[in-house]
Design a protein around this motif. Structure first.
Motif, mmCIF file in Angstrom:
data_model
loop_
_atom_site.group_PDB
_atom_site.id
_atom_site.type_symbol
_atom_site.label_atom_id
_atom_site.label_comp_id
_atom_site.label_asym_id
_atom_site.label_seq_id
_atom_site.Cartn_x
_atom_site.Cartn_y
_atom_site.Cartn_z
ATOM 1 N N GLY A 31 0.516 -1.178 -0.153
ATOM 2 C CA GLY A 31 0.116 -0.060 0.588
ATOM 3 C C GLY A 31 1.020 1.403 0.392
ATOM 4 O O GLY A 31 2.237 1.040 -0.225
ATOM 5 N N GLU A 32 0.016 2.289 0.123
ATOM 6 C CA GLU A 32 0.569 3.567 -0.123
ATOM 7 C C GLU A 32 1.546 4.004 1.236
ATOM 8 O O GLU A 32 0.640 3.986 2.631
ATOM 9 N N ASN A 33 2.904 3.967 0.977
ATOM 10 C CA ASN A 33 4.016 4.177 2.548
ATOM 11 C C ASN A 33 4.083 2.843 3.020
ATOM 12 O O ASN A 33 4.808 3.508 4.199
ATOM 13 N N HIS A 34 3.748 1.869 2.268
ATOM 14 C CA HIS A 34 3.460 0.931 2.425
ATOM 15 C C HIS A 34 3.597 0.505 4.585
ATOM 16 O O HIS A 34 4.181 -0.267 5.492
ATOM 17 N N ARG A 35 2.546 1.011 4.282
ATOM 18 C CA ARG A 35 2.161 0.955 5.748
ATOM 19 C C ARG A 35 0.629 -0.002 5.991
ATOM 20 O O ARG A 35 -0.282 -0.350 6.851
ATOM 21 N N VAL A 36 0.250 -0.530 4.861
ATOM 22 C CA VAL A 36 -1.034 -2.055 5.196
ATOM 23 C C VAL A 36 -0.966 -3.131 5.018
ATOM 24 O O VAL A 36 -0.185 -3.726 4.206
ATOM 25 N N CYS A 37 -1.546 -3.792 6.097
ATOM 26 C CA CYS A 37 -1.286 -5.269 6.592
ATOM 27 C C CYS A 37 -2.505 -5.243 6.973
ATOM 28 O O CYS A 37 -3.390 -4.915 7.989
ATOM 29 N N LYS A 38 -3.307 -6.865 6.619
ATOM 30 C CA LYS A 38 -4.186 -7.704 7.032
ATOM 31 C C LYS A 38 -4.418 -7.654 8.482
ATOM 32 O O LYS A 38 -5.641 -7.120 9.319
ATOM 33 N N GLY A 39 -2.866 -8.002 9.183
ATOM 34 C CA GLY A 39 -2.663 -7.599 11.080
ATOM 35 C C GLY A 39 -3.584 -6.537 11.474
ATOM 36 O O GLY A 39 -3.654 -6.373 13.082
ATOM 37 N N TYR A 40 -3.032 -5.499 10.761
ATOM 38 C CA TYR A 40 -2.960 -3.679 10.909
ATOM 39 C C TYR A 40 -4.225 -3.193 11.087
ATOM 40 O O TYR A 40 -5.240 -4.163 11.134
ATOM 41 N N GLY A 41 -4.831 -2.256 12.171
ATOM 42 C CA GLY A 41 -5.684 -1.649 12.046
ATOM 43 C C GLY A 41 -5.731 -0.980 13.642
ATOM 44 O O GLY A 41 -6.693 0.030 13.742
ATOM 45 N N GLN A 42 -5.352 -1.927 14.539
ATOM 46 C CA GLN A 42 -5.165 -1.329 16.082
ATOM 47 C C GLN A 42 -4.652 -0.757 16.803
ATOM 48 O O GLN A 42 -4.059 -0.711 17.733
ATOM 49 N N ASN A 43 -3.279 -0.586 15.799
ATOM 50 C CA ASN A 43 -1.818 0.336 16.043
ATOM 51 C C ASN A 43 -1.993 1.347 17.003
ATOM 52 O O ASN A 43 -2.122 2.103 16.027
ATOM 53 N N GLN A 44 -1.305 1.884 17.995
ATOM 54 C CA GLN A 44 -0.888 2.841 18.652
ATOM 55 C C GLN A 44 0.229 3.281 18.932
ATOM 56 O O GLN A 44 1.177 1.993 19.396
ATOM 57 N N ASN A 45 1.593 4.471 18.811
ATOM 58 C CA ASN A 45 2.218 4.861 19.671
ATOM 59 C C ASN A 45 2.871 5.607 20.196
ATOM 60 O O ASN A 45 0.959 6.785 20.069
#
Length: 886
Positions: free
Chosen positions: A218-232
């Motif tokens: 994906g755009e900027n290489h940040r798309v993956c099916k396990g992602y979505g609730q990531n917090q920094n």
């Protein structure tokens, strides 16, 4: 090129740094074990001398193309770095299979910014560009496991730049060798005559939710099916700033050990990050961020800046920690070796990556100094560096995806790290070759033996693999020998007391099933590590049988079972005579197989077997005595060295399954037939595999054949020289190495990081002539390598350190210096030169003379018994000296 050379500045700087560490280690107060360092100038000079007269190997150019350097936890959670200084393959997500194109975490790299007057440069700290971040021009690499040193070169930069990457590796300390983290220390020095502004950047994708097998796109290489609730989020503490990363599948944390750190919890894209960093080396961003939409994550970054005056240098440490609970390991089709959401051992110690990070920071001095102390002690040995490199580098198998350590305490070992793991678990006929793990971590050795014994079948068989009840008798006997080794590497008899009933059952099963007439000759069909069945008796498995019998005799005696001990001894006495008479060929000058040619079995015929003396190799390590006569042993070893040696000229070498020899490489084939190869020849007869070679080389060294034994190790070293050997030059079986072969770290057989080359540790034991019996409080050294001027690393049941020995025409002095842990010693065994007698024996511990109860010399071996055991603590020196009389 691949060469021995001194880096211009990094060698000077590293040496200064190491000397300061050697002096400072004595002031460190560890939380778990004492790690006092001796103030002796001799230790410093030994380490310096080693680097000066036998410098580290430098890898550059094409000799970086095969580099595969793992950084991470003992138990298989690691990041693998390549020869570009990329963290190329992330296997921290409980993903252990090698799948081409997998394990890639984008937007995770280091960079540098320099500014002099009005000239600013920004570079990614690797030799490949990262989006808008340009690459460094070149680099060279040196590695002495667990340390890897990358020296960057770029004429545009006004500074000299290096990276040291490692993870704590502390012998005798399993927990602190199994921390899920990587440590990255950047050293920047200013050789110019003007002031330089420097900023270092560490950027990291929040990869929580990534399986390691999917593709992040994906755009900027940040798309993956396990992602979505990531917090920094950013956490600032005195002397440390951290980027905390969380998600539903676990957590990660990146920390910079510096006073002034700027940050951003997220950055928009590569170009905007470059623009922000380039401006003044300071990041400007929010302290928290989260996934902007489903199946996406966020990338954060830390930066720290400083000014370097002319001639000044600075080291900045970044630590990346991770914690991914509930991992599944093993094979779903083998219930006995399948751990569904069993989790990792590190979950018992830390609840998330934040706790891992805090633990590393709190204990950093101990972790760092103790790891360096191990490295410095090992490389104070005056054994040739190429030997030390092969001994130490194979320890990385423990920190590769070949292994896993579950939350419940099961330590699993695949045969290797490879594509679509195909094997059943903890394969005994491979793992029994491994020695380094048990010598550095005796507790791990005992864990593995308990696993072995727990797989025992009702009839007594120790099956080849967990979940696969095959009678591989090399593994069966090797496991029995492993039990005795683990006993010797214990403090008392408790382990043996627990293990002995099942060990005895295993030995008695072998005797009743394959040697029911007690003549010491095996009869029947049985499997082996070459994935086929053989029959009858070969010197390979026959000698293993003899060694196992002798070990069982010893163990039975310790357990006060005199009748059983006598039975094993009787079979041994008959067996060594029968095998020597029936397997020796006068016409050929070596031992051959006596096959029964049973159905569905393969034969060795009259081939020269690389493993001809494998039982003797084991016996010598455990001080069990001679199996076959010395003169015939020497003749057979000489035949192996000359007959099985093969150099690939690039014309026509194509073994049955796998080819690990590149053009010009030399190795020793498994079997060399004297005439035409039989149609039913044993599998893999023409293959070259280093795990077997080390055992043969060590056996040569045990018998004083230094030129031959060291020649074999040298040839292996030249094969694993960092140059990538790929399809067309080598060929692999379908589950072998994904990327080819040639990395100096993790040698190959049927896959990367194969476990059998852990046999390389036996080369060290052979060169120092090591003898150890922990419960009996006995330690001994009979060096074959430079007995007149010897230095080598040693480890006991609970300690490690440096043994040194000097001889003159009239005197001998031997020193046992403990660096870590403590050793209880009551009996010391040493060797005097041939035709010499030791007299006026003195034993002194830290200046205090110890009372000797008795001493006895048999031929050139001197056994010294103290009236009471002495405790040798870290920094203590036990010195044994005596006169040498004609």
């Amino acid at each position: 090129m691949y060469k021995r050379s001194n880096w211009k500045s990094i060698k000077r700087n590293n040496m200064t740094h190491r000397i300061l560490l050697l002096i400072g280690i004595s002031m460190i107060l560890p939380t778990t074990q004492s790690c006092k360092q001796s103030d002796s100038a001799d230790q410093q000079s030994l380490f310096e001398k080693k680097a000066e007269i036998d410098p580290p190997v430098t890898y550059e150019g094409e000799y970086l193309t095969g580099l595969d350097f793992p950084v991470g936890a003992l138990g298989g959670s690691v990041i693998r770095m390549n020869g570009k200084a990329e963290r190329a393959w992330w296997q921290i997500f409980n993903n252990y299979e090698e799948r081409a194109g997998s394990g890639i975490v984008p937007n995770s790299f280091f960079a540098i910014r320099t500014k002099t007057d009005s000239v600013t440069h920004v570079k990614a700290l690797q030799t490949s560009s990262v989006g808008s971040f340009p690459a460094m021009s070149s680099l060279s690499f040196q590695g002495e496991y667990p340390f890897g040193w990358f020296q960057f070169e770029d004429d545009e930069l006004p500074v000299e730049m290096s990276l040291e990457a490692y993870n704590p590796l502390i012998p005798m300390d399993l927990k602190n060798s199994a921390i899920p983290c990587g440590i990255f220390r950047f050293k920047v020095s200013n050789p110019s005559s003007e002031e330089v502004e420097v900023s270092l950047l560490a950027t990291q994708q929040n990869a929580v939710g990534f399986t390691g097998y999917d593709t992040i796109a994906g755009e900027n290489h940040r798309v993956c099916k396990g992602y979505g609730q990531n917090q920094n989020s950013i956490v600032e503490e005195p002397g440390k700033t951290s980027l905390k990363m969380s998600g539903t599948a676990g957590s990660m944390q990146l920390s910079a050990y510096a006073k002034e750190v700027s940050y951003t919890a997220s950055w928009e894209n590569n170009s905007s990050l470059l623009e922000d960093f380039s401006e003044d080396g300071i990041l400007r961003g929010e302290k928290s961020a989260s996934s902007p939409q489903p199946e996406t994550t966020v990338d954060g970054a830390l930066a720290t800046g400083f000014v370097l005056e002319p001639g000044e240098e600075r080291t900045i440490t970044f630590v990346l920690s991770w914690h991914f609970p509930g991992g599944t390991f093993g094979r779903s089709d083998i219930p006995e070796w399948y751990f569904v959401e069993g989790g990792s051992q590190y979950e018992n110690w830390w609840k998330d990556a934040g706790e891992v990070d805090a633990y590393v920071a709190e204990n950093f001095d101990y972790l760092d100094a103790s790891t360096r102390l191990y490295h410095q002690t090992m490389y104070s040995s005056n054994i040739p560096r190429y030997v030390l490199d092969r001994i130490t580098s194979n320890i990385c198998v423990l920190k590769s995806p070949t292994t896993f350590w579950t939350k419940e305490g099961y330590f699993g070992i695949w045969e290797s790290t490879s594509y679509k793991e195909e094997w059943f678990g903890n394969v005994k006929h491979v793992i029994h070759y491994a020695q380094g793990h048990a010598r550095l971590y005796p507790e791990l050795g005992r864990i593995l033996r308990e696993i072995d014994l727990n797989t025992q079948m009702e009839d007594g068989l120790l099956p080849a693999r967990q979940g696969q009840p095959i009678n591989a008798f090399d593994g069966h006997f090797g496991s029995i020998l492993g039990v005795y080794r683990e006993h010797l590497l214990s403090e008392d008899n408790e382990f043996l007391r627990t293990a002995w009933p099942r060990t005895k059952k295993a030995m008695d099963f072998a005797i009743s099933t394959y040697d029911d007439n007690h003549d010491g000759m095996l009869s029947g069909s049985y499997h082996n590590t070459l994935d086929c069945n053989v029959s009858g008796t070969s010197p390979w498995i026959g000698s293993l049988y003899m060694a196992a019998l002798k070990a069982c005799e010893k163990m039975a005696a310790i357990m006060d079972e005199e009748e059983n001990a006598a039975t094993y001894k009787q079979i041994w006495n008959v067996g060594i005579q029968n095998q020597n008479e029936q397997l020796w060929s006068d016409s050929l000058g070596y031992y051959i197989e006596k096959t029964e040619n049973l159905p569905n079995t393969l034969i060795m015929a009259d081939a020269v077997s690389l493993d001809m003396f494998l039982g003797q190799w084991w016996a010598n390590q455990l001080n069990l005595g001679q199996i076959y006569p010395v003169d015939r042993t020497l003749a057979g070893l000489g035949e192996i060295y000359t007959t099985n040696r093969y150099t690939d000229t690039g014309e026509g070498y194509f073994p049955m399954f796998r080819d690990f020899l590149g053009t010009g490489d030399t190795g020793w084939q498994m079997f060399m037939h004297t005439g035409e190869v039989p149609e039913n020849s044993i599998f893999y007869y023409s293959e070259v595999m280093s795990g077997f070679e080390y055992a043969a080389a060590a056996t040569m060294l045990q018998n004083g054949m230094l030129e031959e034994g060291l020649g074999m190790v040298k040839a292996i070293s030249e094969r694993y020289d960092g140059r990538f050997r790929s399809e067309g030059e080598v060929h692999m079986h379908n589950n072998s190495c994904v990327f080819g072969t040639g990395s100096p770290f993790g040698e190959d057989e049927c896959g990367d990081f194969y476990v059998r080359p852990l046999s390389s540790w036996s080369v060290l034991l052979a060169l120092q002539g090591y003898i150890y019996d922990g419960p009996a409080q006995t330690i001994g050294f009979k060096p074959v390598w430079q007995p007149e001027d010897h230095a080598s690393f040693f480890s006991t049941s609970a300690a490690w350190g440096l043994f040194t020995q000097t001889q003159t025409n009239s005197t001998q002095s031997s020193e046992i210096e403990v660096k870590f842990g403590n050793a209880q010693i009551k009996t010391i065994v040493l060797a005097a030169p041939d035709q010499k007698t030791g007299s006026n024996i003195s034993v002194v511990l830290d200046g205090a003379k110890q009372s000797i109860d008795s001493s006895k010399q048999t031929e050139n071996t001197i056994a010294i018994h103290l009236k009471s055991a002495c405790k040798v603590n870290p920094g203590s020196n036990l010195i044994v000296s005596f006169d040498l009389d004609e």
